[in-house]
Design an enzyme around this catalytic site. Sequence first.
Site, PDB file in Angstrom:
ATOM      1  N   GLY A  14       0.825  -1.208   0.000  1.00 37.47           N
ATOM      2  CA  GLY A  14       0.000   0.000   0.000  1.00 37.47           C
ATOM      3  C   GLY A  14       0.851   1.247   0.000  1.00 37.47           C
ATOM      4  N   ALA A  15       1.952   1.208  -0.760  1.00 42.87           N
ATOM      5  CA  ALA A  15       2.993   2.237  -0.646  1.00 42.87           C
ATOM      6  C   ALA A  15       2.786   3.433  -1.560  1.00 42.87           C
ATOM      7  CB  ALA A  15       4.358   1.614  -0.938  1.00 42.87           C
ATOM      8  N   SER A  16       1.777   3.405  -2.409  1.00 43.08           N
ATOM      9  CA  SER A  16       1.674   4.449  -3.430  1.00 43.08           C
ATOM     10  C   SER A  16       1.044   5.738  -2.928  1.00 43.08           C
ATOM     11  CB  SER A  16       0.878   3.931  -4.640  1.00 43.08           C
ATOM     12  OG  SER A  16      -0.453   3.615  -4.265  1.00 43.08           O
ATOM     13  N   ARG A  17       0.439   5.718  -1.740  1.00 44.84           N
ATOM     14  CA  ARG A  17      -0.209   6.923  -1.241  1.00 44.84           C
ATOM     15  C   ARG A  17      -0.436   6.821   0.269  1.00 44.84           C
ATOM     16  NH1 ARG A  17      -6.390   6.128  -3.614  1.00 44.84           N
ATOM     17  NH2 ARG A  17      -6.785   4.086  -2.633  1.00 44.84           N
ATOM     18  N   TYR A 150     -18.975   0.912  11.431  1.00 45.78           N
ATOM     19  CA  TYR A 150     -17.722   0.510  10.773  1.00 45.78           C
ATOM     20  C   TYR A 150     -17.419  -0.939  11.169  1.00 45.78           C
ATOM     21  CZ  TYR A 150     -12.982   0.900   8.858  1.00 45.78           C
ATOM     22  OH  TYR A 150     -11.835   0.719   8.119  1.00 45.78           O
ATOM     23  N   ALA A 154     -13.756  -2.615  11.810  1.00 44.61           N
ATOM     24  CA  ALA A 154     -13.427  -2.814  13.219  1.00 44.61           C
ATOM     25  C   ALA A 154     -13.122  -4.282  13.508  1.00 44.61           C
ATOM     26  CB  ALA A 154     -14.574  -2.328  14.103  1.00 44.61           C
ATOM     27  N   ALA A 156     -12.046  -6.571  11.333  1.00 37.50           N
ATOM     28  CA  ALA A 156     -10.768  -6.928  10.712  1.00 37.50           C
ATOM     29  C   ALA A 156      -9.594  -6.416  11.530  1.00 37.50           C
ATOM     30  CB  ALA A 156     -10.707  -6.364   9.293  1.00 37.50           C
TER      31      ALA A 156
END
Length: 260
Positions: A14-17, A150, A154, A156
Amino acid sequence: MDLGLEGKHALITGASRGIGEAIARRLADEGCRLTLAARSADGLAALRDELAVARGVRVNDIAIDLTEEGAPARLAEEAGPVDILINNAGAIPPGRLHEIGGAEWRAVWDLKLFGYIDLTRAVYPAMAASGGGAIVNICGASGERPKANYICGATANAALMAFTQALGGDSMNDGIRVVALNPGPTETEHLVRLTRNSAAEKLGDPERWRELWAPLPDGRTATVDEIADTAAFLASPRSSYISGTVVTVDGGYCNRGSLM
């Protein structure tokens, strides 16, 4: 403070943003060699080129969808042995129990929950064989203070906290530390977009979005840099006796008597 990360190899999903991008920048500042993974090939390439030039570190980028069959194992193989794994990929939409369909529930868990678990399983043997390392799971404070609106996220995050505690209680035997970082509300593009939508609905003006953050500690969210600084510390030898622990960065939000 020198975190002792010079030359370490870090794999960040998840490094792109957002938080993942901020962690990549922070670890690059510390002299880490980076492997960046995300679905967005264009976003990764731009960040790769910037960090390689501005920070002078080696950066490899791998565009991959971790929900695909066998993808975590392929990512681990392509990245090679790593000293640090930052599990960060995945966002889970809000909604109450019957507002999220079963297929969507499973799809987002494939990335945020099982993606973390499967990539950890893929990386762990080589990390142990090389003498150890650190695994930092970016979870979410909703796992500590779950709310019905949520429920998917929550649940997860609570599972990832338990995963971290269970594995991190034993992993020091292999020289590996496993920790969880729970960001509270954090100023990412995604959260700003959601808050602007809420401001349009509740206040009639999306430009008044910051007013909705007034109930938060200090009247603001965390910044991505505050989360990245904590992640870098937890991944570093400065945290050499921290494992199986959940660190929450929320300004005390989860411990307030009433929440927004």
